[in-house]
Design a protein around this motif. Structure first.
Motif, short mmCIF file in Angstrom:
data_model
loop_
_atom_site.label_atom_id
_atom_site.label_comp_id
_atom_site.label_asym_id
_atom_site.label_seq_id
_atom_site.Cartn_x
_atom_site.Cartn_y
_atom_site.Cartn_z
N SER A 7 -14.14 37.24 -19.34
CA SER A 7 -15.10 38.18 -19.45
C SER A 7 -16.12 37.97 -18.49
CB SER A 7 -15.76 37.81 -20.95
OG SER A 7 -16.17 36.55 -20.79
N GLN A 8 -16.24 36.63 -17.81
CA GLN A 8 -17.13 36.54 -16.54
C GLN A 8 -16.62 37.30 -15.40
OE1 GLN A 8 -19.96 34.18 -16.16
NE2 GLN A 8 -20.28 34.53 -18.32
N ARG A 43 -14.80 39.63 -14.94
CA ARG A 43 -15.08 41.07 -14.98
C ARG A 43 -16.42 41.50 -14.45
NH1 ARG A 43 -12.08 44.78 -19.10
NH2 ARG A 43 -12.30 45.84 -17.25
N LEU A 44 -17.33 40.73 -14.38
CA LEU A 44 -18.58 40.66 -13.97
C LEU A 44 -18.83 40.52 -12.55
CD1 LEU A 44 -20.57 39.50 -17.00
CD2 LEU A 44 -20.09 42.09 -16.70
N GLY A 45 -17.85 39.93 -11.85
CA GLY A 45 -17.74 39.39 -10.49
C GLY A 45 -17.39 37.94 -10.34
N THR A 49 -18.55 34.26 -9.39
CA THR A 49 -19.53 33.37 -9.59
C THR A 49 -19.19 32.02 -9.27
OG1 THR A 49 -19.29 33.08 -12.04
CG2 THR A 49 -20.67 34.84 -11.26
N TYR A 62 -7.68 35.47 -10.09
CA TYR A 62 -9.25 35.39 -9.67
C TYR A 62 -9.38 35.09 -8.18
CZ TYR A 62 -13.87 33.33 -9.82
OH TYR A 62 -15.07 33.06 -9.26
#
Lengths: 272, 311
Positions: free
Chosen positions: A223-224, A226-228, A230, B147
């Motif tokens: 879920s993090q 998806r926000l970019g 970090t 990721y």
């Protein structure tokens, strides 16, 4: 075919391993970046790690994930070892083809199908979803990996020791625990480790079978993500990579030691 | 001592009770949690979406006896499947998944073969370490590895910065959120699955066969083409199945690295289920995906069984 590396194969290996490791190495480097901008290096800092340990939700998710992984890996190891024993030792029984099919199919089955089907089963059973449903789902798909790993260990197994024990009147269950299990132990441990990391890692199946209050770490990371990108997520990932790397190295060292010890014991027994 | 009386046969076979437990426990576990769910998925794919909990109807109620079964039966329909064939979105999602999975498999094979070949030709004492180096990324989280590519591929990412600095390009390339990124992600994530079976079959290859071919004047490329490649075929086949089948239904990679142009059925199923909450349609998508994958999965199992028989 062991003929020494040529320039071609050396280059292929160097490039190949660079491709495999570069993304992971970059991720680890940027987790120590001072700046919030992930791609600009602004100096070394461990502040993102400090921040992690203040993030209650993240710690909560990590705890759920760990509990699911330990219980499901343990159960999967028991079931998977049994399945491996049945498949290697019992050549003919009713439903053997179906059985081996059910062991191999989950290895390649898309996770979305596994997740959806198991969720619909839990709904049909009117089962409240949460920790237990994720645990059962993870046990089901990881036990197949355990079965395959243990099976490869059983393939080169010398049965004469077992037969000797049983001829001397050792009951079957005891023969299993004192003769068979110690010999296949490296495979069983590797199977447990694999099941553990697969469970630790799983996003798709957990997302389908989860319920209120049971958010796992991969779900949180997803879920993090998806926000970019970090630095906090980079730090979480680095910790996970560290744990897994240490685990894999520890297992390979212990199994190597065990093998050496066994060889030494055998040599000594021969000399006497 | 009367050896005849010893129950030799029985002791060799072990205990039948233990054998039963060993095979029935995992068997029934898989039956209940792996096979039965597929029957339920099939049943729900014939249902209709409804504003209830669970969000589909009809529900089978056995309290009403035979009448209940009858209303349940009448409530089932093929509507979801008809809908899937009528809406071109689904057909193109299936086709595009197959295409992406196929080309990723081919690329992965070409990337993995030289690596596996190099590993198999390395000195014996290097090989456990090299093997470990291939397995280690496979143990590392899939999600994390996917990721990690965001930071590399995005427009101000590491790759673009490097290329700009080298002067290869003048303006940043758009790679993230395109199909190219999806290909990179799949090849990268599934590479160990391709390397390991290839290495296993190349490592077993008898070096004297290659020497014999060379001694008889066979040029190196021909040695590879006529001896090495055919003998490594079991590894090639196993590796291709291990990459292709899961790649078709992949969700994480197209979702994280792909963009609006990326159509993959795993993502469609996810959206249908989580965003639209249309469980029956998601089930129908899963049933069709399963039917498509049954052929390669069966072929893979046959191949594995045959290999086991050989060893």
């Amino acid at each position: 075919m062991n003929r020494g590396p040529s320039y071609f194969s050396l280059t292929a290996m160097v490039l190949g391993f660079a491709f495999l490791y570069l993304p992971i190495v970059l991720l680890i480097i940027f987790s120590f970046n001072e700046s919030r901008l992930v791609t600009v290096w602004a100096g070394f800092s461990t502040k993102w790690y400090v921040e992690l340990f203040r993030n209650e939700q993240l710690l909560q998710a990590a705890w759920v994930t760990l509990r699911v992984a330990v219980t499901s890996a343990t159960l999967a190891t028991v079931l998977g070892t049994m399945a491996a024993m049945a498949l290697t030792r019992q050549r003919r029984f009713f439903g053997r083809t179906l059985f081996s099919g059910m062991i191999y199919a989950p290895l390649v089955m898309p996770e979305v199908i596994l997740g959806l089907s198991m969720l619909l089963l839990f709904v049909a059973m009117d089962q409240a979803r949460g920790f237990w449903t994720i645990m059962i789902a993870h046990t089901t798909f990881t036990m197949c990996y355990v079965a395959v790993v243990v099976q490869s260990r059983l393939a080169g197994f010398d049965r004469s020791l077992e037969e000797a024990a049983m001829d001397l009147g050792c009951p079957p269950l005891r023969t299993f625990f004192s003769i068979t299990l110690p010999q296949i132990m490296p495979g069983v441990i590797a199977g447990w480790m694999l099941a553990f990391t697969l469970s630790l890692d799983d996003l798709v199946i957990a997302s389908f079978t989860t319920g209120p209050g049971a958010t796992t770490l991969p779900m949180k990371i997803y879920s993090q993500v998806r926000l970019g990108v970090t630095p906090e997520i980079n730090a979480v990932c680095t910790i996970l990579i560290g744990i897994v790397t240490l685990g894999v190295i520890a297992v390979s060292i212990t199994s190597k030691r065990q093998r050496l010890q066994q060889e030494r014991d055998e040599r000594m027994a021969m000399e006497q | 001592m009367v050896t005849k009386d010893l129950p030799v046969k029985k002791t060799k076979k072990g205990s039948p009770l233990l054998d039963y437990v060993m095979r029935l426990l995992p068997f029934f576990w898989l039956l209940l949690f792996f096979l039965v769910p597929f029957i339920i998925v099939y049943k729900i794919s014939l249902s209709t979406i409804a504003l209830s909990i669970p969000p589909y109807e009809p529900m089978l109620s056995l309290k009403e006896g035979i009448e209940g079964v009858k209303t349940f039966w009448d409530g089932l329909s093929w509507d979801n499947y008809i809908f899937l064939t009528e809406d071109p979105l689904y057909l193109s999602a299936y086709l595009s998944s197959l295409k992406i999975a196929f080309f990723s498999t081919v690329i992965a094979l070409f990337v993995a073969y030289p690596i596996a070949y190099g590993m198999a030709r390395s000195p014996r004492e290097w090989q456990p370490t090299l093997l470990m180096l291939v397995i280690l990324p496979f143990w590392t989280s899939f999600l994390i590895r996917v990721y990690a590519w965001i930071g590399i591929l995005k427009s101000d990412g590491v790759l673009n910065q490097l290329l700009l600095w080298l002067g290869v390009i003048d303006s940043p390339l758009t790679i993230l959120n395109t199909n190219t990124a999806v290909y990179i992600g799949i090849v990268y994530s599934y590479l160990p699955f391709m390397i390991l079976p290839l290495y296993a079959s190349l490592e077993k290859l008898d070096g004297s066969l290659l020497e014999a071919a060379e001694d008889l004047g066979c040029p190196p490329w021909k040695v590879f083409w006529r001896v090495t490649l055919p003998l490594s075929m079991p590894g090639v086949i196993a590796g291709c199945f291990l990459v292709f089948i899961p790649a078709v239904g992949e969700f994480v990679i197209p979702d994280i690295l792909g963009g609006s142009e990326t159509l993959m059925i795993g993502k469609t199923l996810w959206v249908e289920f989580f965003s639209n909450r249309d469980w029956p349609l998601a089930s129908a998508v899963a049933v069709i995906l399963l039917l498509i994958l049954v052929i390669p999965i069966t072929l893979f199992q046959r191949h594995q069984a045959k290999q086991e028989g050989h060893d």
